[in-house]
Design an enzyme around this catalytic site. Structure first.
Site, PDB file in Angstrom:
ATOM      1  N   GLU A 248      10.878 -22.879  22.594  1.00 37.36           N
ATOM      2  CA  GLU A 248      11.505 -21.598  22.262  1.00 37.36           C
ATOM      3  C   GLU A 248      11.822 -20.857  23.543  1.00 37.36           C
ATOM      4  O   GLU A 248      11.044 -20.915  24.502  1.00 37.36           O
ATOM      5  CB  GLU A 248      10.563 -20.756  21.407  1.00 37.36           C
ATOM      6  CG  GLU A 248      10.293 -21.361  20.055  1.00 37.36           C
ATOM      7  CD  GLU A 248       9.448 -20.441  19.203  1.00 37.36           C
ATOM      8  OE1 GLU A 248      10.011 -19.716  18.390  1.00 37.36           O
ATOM      9  OE2 GLU A 248       8.225 -20.450  19.392  1.00 37.36           O
TER      10      GLU A 248
ATOM     11  N   LYS B 112       1.147 -19.192   6.424  1.00 32.28           N
ATOM     12  CA  LYS B 112       0.307 -19.428   7.596  1.00 32.28           C
ATOM     13  C   LYS B 112       0.031 -18.103   8.298  1.00 32.28           C
ATOM     14  O   LYS B 112       0.798 -17.164   8.066  1.00 32.28           O
ATOM     15  CB  LYS B 112       0.969 -20.422   8.542  1.00 32.28           C
ATOM     16  CG  LYS B 112       2.213 -19.879   9.225  1.00 32.28           C
ATOM     17  CD  LYS B 112       2.686 -20.782  10.318  1.00 32.28           C
ATOM     18  CE  LYS B 112       1.970 -20.495  11.613  1.00 32.28           C
ATOM     19  NZ  LYS B 112       2.882 -20.097  12.700  1.00 32.28           N
TER      20      LYS B 112
ATOM     21  N   HIS C 251       3.263 -26.872  12.426  1.00 37.18           N
ATOM     22  CA  HIS C 251       4.609 -27.448  12.457  1.00 37.18           C
ATOM     23  C   HIS C 251       4.666 -28.821  13.140  1.00 37.18           C
ATOM     24  O   HIS C 251       5.230 -29.767  12.603  1.00 37.18           O
ATOM     25  CB  HIS C 251       5.587 -26.507  13.172  1.00 37.18           C
ATOM     26  CG  HIS C 251       5.569 -25.102  12.639  1.00 37.18           C
ATOM     27  ND1 HIS C 251       5.449 -24.818  11.303  1.00 37.18           N
ATOM     28  CD2 HIS C 251       5.668 -23.896  13.256  1.00 37.18           C
ATOM     29  CE1 HIS C 251       5.466 -23.503  11.135  1.00 37.18           C
ATOM     30  NE2 HIS C 251       5.595 -22.926  12.308  1.00 37.18           N
TER      31      HIS C 251
ATOM     32  N   ARG D   7       0.806  -1.234   0.000  1.00 35.58           N
ATOM     33  CA  ARG D   7       0.000   0.000   0.000  1.00 35.58           C
ATOM     34  C   ARG D   7       0.832   1.273   0.000  1.00 35.58           C
ATOM     35  O   ARG D   7       0.440   2.266  -0.563  1.00 35.58           O
ATOM     36  CB  ARG D   7      -0.829   0.066   1.284  1.00 35.58           C
ATOM     37  CG  ARG D   7      -1.846  -0.995   1.419  1.00 35.58           C
ATOM     38  CD  ARG D   7      -2.748  -0.649   2.599  1.00 35.58           C
ATOM     39  NE  ARG D   7      -3.722  -1.717   2.785  1.00 35.58           N
ATOM     40  CZ  ARG D   7      -3.596  -2.681   3.683  1.00 35.58           C
ATOM     41  NH1 ARG D   7      -2.574  -2.697   4.501  1.00 35.58           N
ATOM     42  NH2 ARG D   7      -4.503  -3.629   3.772  1.00 35.58           N
TER      43      ARG D   7
ATOM     44  N   HIS E 104       6.997 -23.715   7.122  1.00 40.99           N
ATOM     45  CA  HIS E 104       8.454 -23.622   6.940  1.00 40.99           C
ATOM     46  C   HIS E 104       9.203 -24.767   7.627  1.00 40.99           C
ATOM     47  O   HIS E 104      10.346 -25.050   7.285  1.00 40.99           O
ATOM     48  CB  HIS E 104       8.993 -22.239   7.343  1.00 40.99           C
ATOM     49  CG  HIS E 104       9.166 -22.038   8.816  1.00 40.99           C
ATOM     50  ND1 HIS E 104       8.134 -21.706   9.647  1.00 40.99           N
ATOM     51  CD2 HIS E 104      10.257 -22.120   9.605  1.00 40.99           C
ATOM     52  CE1 HIS E 104       8.584 -21.599  10.881  1.00 40.99           C
ATOM     53  NE2 HIS E 104       9.879 -21.837  10.890  1.00 40.99           N
TER      54      HIS E 104
ATOM     55  N   LYS F  60       6.612 -21.079  24.547  1.00 41.45           N
ATOM     56  CA  LYS F  60       7.473 -19.895  24.559  1.00 41.45           C
ATOM     57  C   LYS F  60       8.078 -19.769  25.952  1.00 41.45           C
ATOM     58  O   LYS F  60       7.465 -20.208  26.937  1.00 41.45           O
ATOM     59  CB  LYS F  60       6.659 -18.631  24.280  1.00 41.45           C
ATOM     60  CG  LYS F  60       5.867 -18.664  22.986  1.00 41.45           C
ATOM     61  CD  LYS F  60       6.693 -18.179  21.834  1.00 41.45           C
ATOM     62  CE  LYS F  60       5.870 -18.111  20.567  1.00 41.45           C
ATOM     63  NZ  LYS F  60       6.694 -18.124  19.353  1.00 41.45           N
TER      64      LYS F  60
ATOM     65  N   LYS G 120      12.917 -27.384   6.487  1.00 39.22           N
ATOM     66  CA  LYS G 120      14.156 -27.590   7.257  1.00 39.22           C
ATOM     67  C   LYS G 120      14.798 -28.904   6.831  1.00 39.22           C
ATOM     68  O   LYS G 120      14.132 -29.936   6.742  1.00 39.22           O
ATOM     69  CB  LYS G 120      13.841 -27.622   8.766  1.00 39.22           C
ATOM     70  CG  LYS G 120      13.422 -26.260   9.313  1.00 39.22           C
ATOM     71  CD  LYS G 120      13.201 -26.326  10.813  1.00 39.22           C
ATOM     72  CE  LYS G 120      12.501 -25.081  11.333  1.00 39.22           C
ATOM     73  NZ  LYS G 120      13.374 -23.953  11.604  1.00 39.22           N
TER      74      LYS G 120
ATOM     75  N   ASP H  57      -0.660 -21.609  16.670  1.00 37.11           N
ATOM     76  CA  ASP H  57       0.561 -21.059  16.073  1.00 37.11           C
ATOM     77  C   ASP H  57       1.584 -22.137  15.725  1.00 37.11           C
ATOM     78  O   ASP H  57       2.306 -22.014  14.743  1.00 37.11           O
ATOM     79  CB  ASP H  57       1.175 -20.055  17.071  1.00 37.11           C
ATOM     80  CG  ASP H  57       2.374 -19.313  16.500  1.00 37.11           C
ATOM     81  OD1 ASP H  57       2.255 -18.810  15.374  1.00 37.11           O
ATOM     82  OD2 ASP H  57       3.422 -19.248  17.181  1.00 37.11           O
TER      83      ASP H  57
HETATM   84  C1  BG6 Z   1       6.399 -19.527  13.413  1.00 33.90           C
HETATM   85  C2  BG6 Z   1       5.597 -19.074  14.600  1.00 33.90           C
HETATM   86  O1  BG6 Z   1       5.587 -20.233  12.511  1.00 33.90           O
HETATM   87  O2  BG6 Z   1       7.457 -20.367  13.849  1.00 33.90           O
HETATM   88  C3  BG6 Z   1       6.474 -18.370  15.611  1.00 33.90           C
HETATM   89  O3  BG6 Z   1       4.557 -18.193  14.171  1.00 33.90           O
HETATM   90  C4  BG6 Z   1       7.667 -19.224  15.970  1.00 33.90           C
HETATM   91  O4  BG6 Z   1       5.731 -18.033  16.777  1.00 33.90           O
HETATM   92  C5  BG6 Z   1       8.374 -19.740  14.720  1.00 33.90           C
HETATM   93  O5  BG6 Z   1       8.551 -18.439  16.766  1.00 33.90           O
HETATM   94  C6  BG6 Z   1       9.448 -20.755  15.075  1.00 33.90           C
HETATM   95  O6  BG6 Z   1      10.177 -21.088  13.930  1.00 33.90           O
HETATM   96  P1  BG6 Z   1      11.685 -21.599  14.042  1.00 33.90           P
HETATM   97  O7  BG6 Z   1      12.058 -21.925  12.634  1.00 33.90           O
HETATM   98  O8  BG6 Z   1      12.469 -20.459  14.627  1.00 33.90           O
HETATM   99  O9  BG6 Z   1      11.666 -22.780  14.952  1.00 33.90           O
END
Ligand code: BG6
Length: 499
Positions: free
Chosen positions: A232, A164, A256, A58, A194, A356, A198, A251
């Site tokens: 994390e 996502k 994942h 935008r 993603h 987290k 990996k 999330d």
């Molecule tokens: C994302 C989440 O899809 O993956 C995040 O939205 C998360 O909250 C992240 O931190 C973790 O990805 P990676 O590759 O750092 O393990």
């Protein structure tokens, strides 16, 4: 260090010329992930000669301003050599200003793309990347269709890559799939997860099916249970408002962790063709039943971090994070016990956990084998064998087994046989986005989630949410391994790994 993707070239996996349109081009994902990945691919000679990027957003800005901003993102987030790659790409990057709702902006995009195609020889192939907040998806998809930008022909492709979160629950995921389906056929659609990009996640299939020794043991006769952990150490990092709506179940686990689970649990596919692999993955999800509301409490744990000291520094609790409501009912930790009701896995639980502000950033799959049937070494409390697949960091695979301690007594102690990617191959793993962008350009959708996989995963996750409606997350101190109730989830004789 060599990028393993460079071997793609030797294998002849060379992408055809194309233009990549990024919707949401001024956002975080574009700067942190997409353009650094493109720069990495360019640096390794993996982008086609005819290639262009058109950023769509935008805000008012010139091509040159856009390039400057992207260069800063690459400098900060790109891997070694990405800056060089970006310099080589720079003149092929353009900016197109439009709101996502304005149909004329898409007609103008079509004309702009034709001009770019003439100038840079990108031959009319187009990848359309939705890197916007999901609320913009439906407008973009409808406009792409109306402007004829989703149409492909025998000599030019049009593919859409969708980020996502892919929906918020089953109903919204179905609605989004219907919108995507109204503009694109399923084989034009690439839903990004993603984790599938990996290297170590891809290696799950190689380890299982390129070797003869694991597969005979890969079932409930020999495996007691499986633990899949994505921990994390960071908190919600300024994404409090997003996280409030999502929580860790949506999330991380919906996508994942369930994707990783399907790779661990699936049957051997008949070939590595994308739909053969995805057919097997989705069967695993079909075999996981939805929870009845009364089953949720005994099969899940939800937690929320509270203020505590991490590495000597005090960090705020989730409720004090910006964007988080003081009466929030969102979890930052979830642990789930799943059963796969099929011949291979009947009676073997899979435990998934993610959170987290846990002590470390670590993702791993731990296959816990059953104990030996007879206890011969009477004075020893033998621990079970564990095959550990380390996704990140310290990527590798190790096997834990008991060994006699040298000396006159019979003492058994755990030892490890260890494979490490870094030392075995002497190379750096490519970033997940490099792999996924390249695969989408190549038209290989194996590492992307199919419509039915996404919907099945939501079915399972929705049934957990339904049971969670009436109870709140339990507190755990930031920097700890989550609420203590998670230990009870495993059942007698089992403990969570503390990586
Ligand atoms: C994302 C989440 O899809 O993956 C995040 O939205 C998360 O909250 C992240 O931190 C973790 O990805 P990676 O590759 O750092 O393990």
């Amino acid at each position: 260090m060599v990028n393993p993707l460079a071997e793609e070239l030797q294998r002849g996996r060379r992408a055809a010329p194309c233009s990549l349109v990024i919707f949401g081009a001024t956002g975080d994902l574009t700067h942190r992930k997409l353009v650094p990945a493109l720069a990495g691919l360019k640096r390794d000679g993996l982008l086609p000669a005819g290639f262009a990027v058109v950023g769509f957003a935008r805000r008012e800005k010139t091509d040159e301003q856009f390039r400057e901003e992207l260069a800063a993102g690459v400098a900060e987030h790109g891997r070694t050599g990405a800056g060089e790659g970006f310099d080589a790409l720079r003149e092929s990057i353009f900016y197109h200003r439009s709101s996502f709702e304005d149909g004329d902006g898409y007609a103008a995009l079509g004309r702009r793309l034709e001009a770019v195609e003439r100038e840079l020889g990108t031959t009319g192939n187009r990848m359309l990347y939705l890197a916007t907040p999901p609320s913009a998806y439906s407008g973009i998809l409808a406009n792409l269709r109306d402007a004829g930008l989703s149409q492909e022909s025998s000599d030019r492709f049009a593919r859409v890559v969708v980020e996502k979160p892919f929906g918020h629950d089953l109903e919204s995921a179905r609605a989004l799939n219907a919108q995507v389906g109204a503009a694109f056929a399923e084989d034009q659609v690439y839903r990004i997860d993603h984790y599938l990009g990996k290297e170590t996640v891809q290696n799950i299939l190689a380890m299982r099916f390129a070797n003869g020794i694991f597969e005979p043991l890969w079932n409930g006769n020999f495996i007691d249970h499986v633990q899949i952990t994505v921990a994390e150490s960071i908190g919600v990092e300024g994404r409090g408002a997003y996280f409030e709506e999502a929580g860790v179940l949506r999330d991380m686990i919906q996508n994942h962790l369930l994707q990783v689970l399907t790779l661990v649990a699936m049957e051997p596919p008949v070939s590595l063709a994308s739909n053969h692999v995805r057919d097997e993955k989705v069967k695993v999800l079909h075999a996981i039943r939805s929870f009845a509301p009364h089953e949720v409490a005994e099969n899940t744990v939800r937690g929320r971090y509270t203020k505590d000291f991490v590495g000597g520094v005090e960090v705020p609790g989730y409720l004090d994070e910006p964007g988080v409501s003081s009466d929030s009912n969102t979890e930052t930790y979830a642990a789930v016990r799943l059963e796969i009701h099929n011949w291979r896995w009947g009676g073997t639980p899979f435990f998934l956990r993610s959170g987290k502000r846990l002590p470390r950033r670590v993702s791993e799959i731990a296959i816990h084998f059953k104990r030996p049937p007879h206890h011969l070494f009477a004075n020893n409390d033998l621990s079970p064998n564990i095959l550990l697949l380390r996704i990140q960091p310290d990527e590798g695979i190790s096997l834990r087994f008991g060994s006699k301690v040298p000396g006159p007594d019979v003492n058994i102690r755990d030892v490890r046989m260890d494979f490490r990617y870094g030392s075995a191959f002497g190379r750096e793993s490519a970033d997940a986005y490099e792999r996924l962008l390249l695969d989408a350009m190549l038209g290989d959708s194996t590492l992307f989630a199919r419509r039915d996989e996404v919907e099945e995963a939501w079915r399972i996750v929705d049934s957990i949410h339904a049971g969670w409606r009436d109870f709140h997350p339990r507190g755990y101190g930031a920097g700890t391994w989550g609420p203590e109730q998670a230990d009870r989830l495993l059942g007698a004789g089992r403990v969570w790994r503390r990586p």
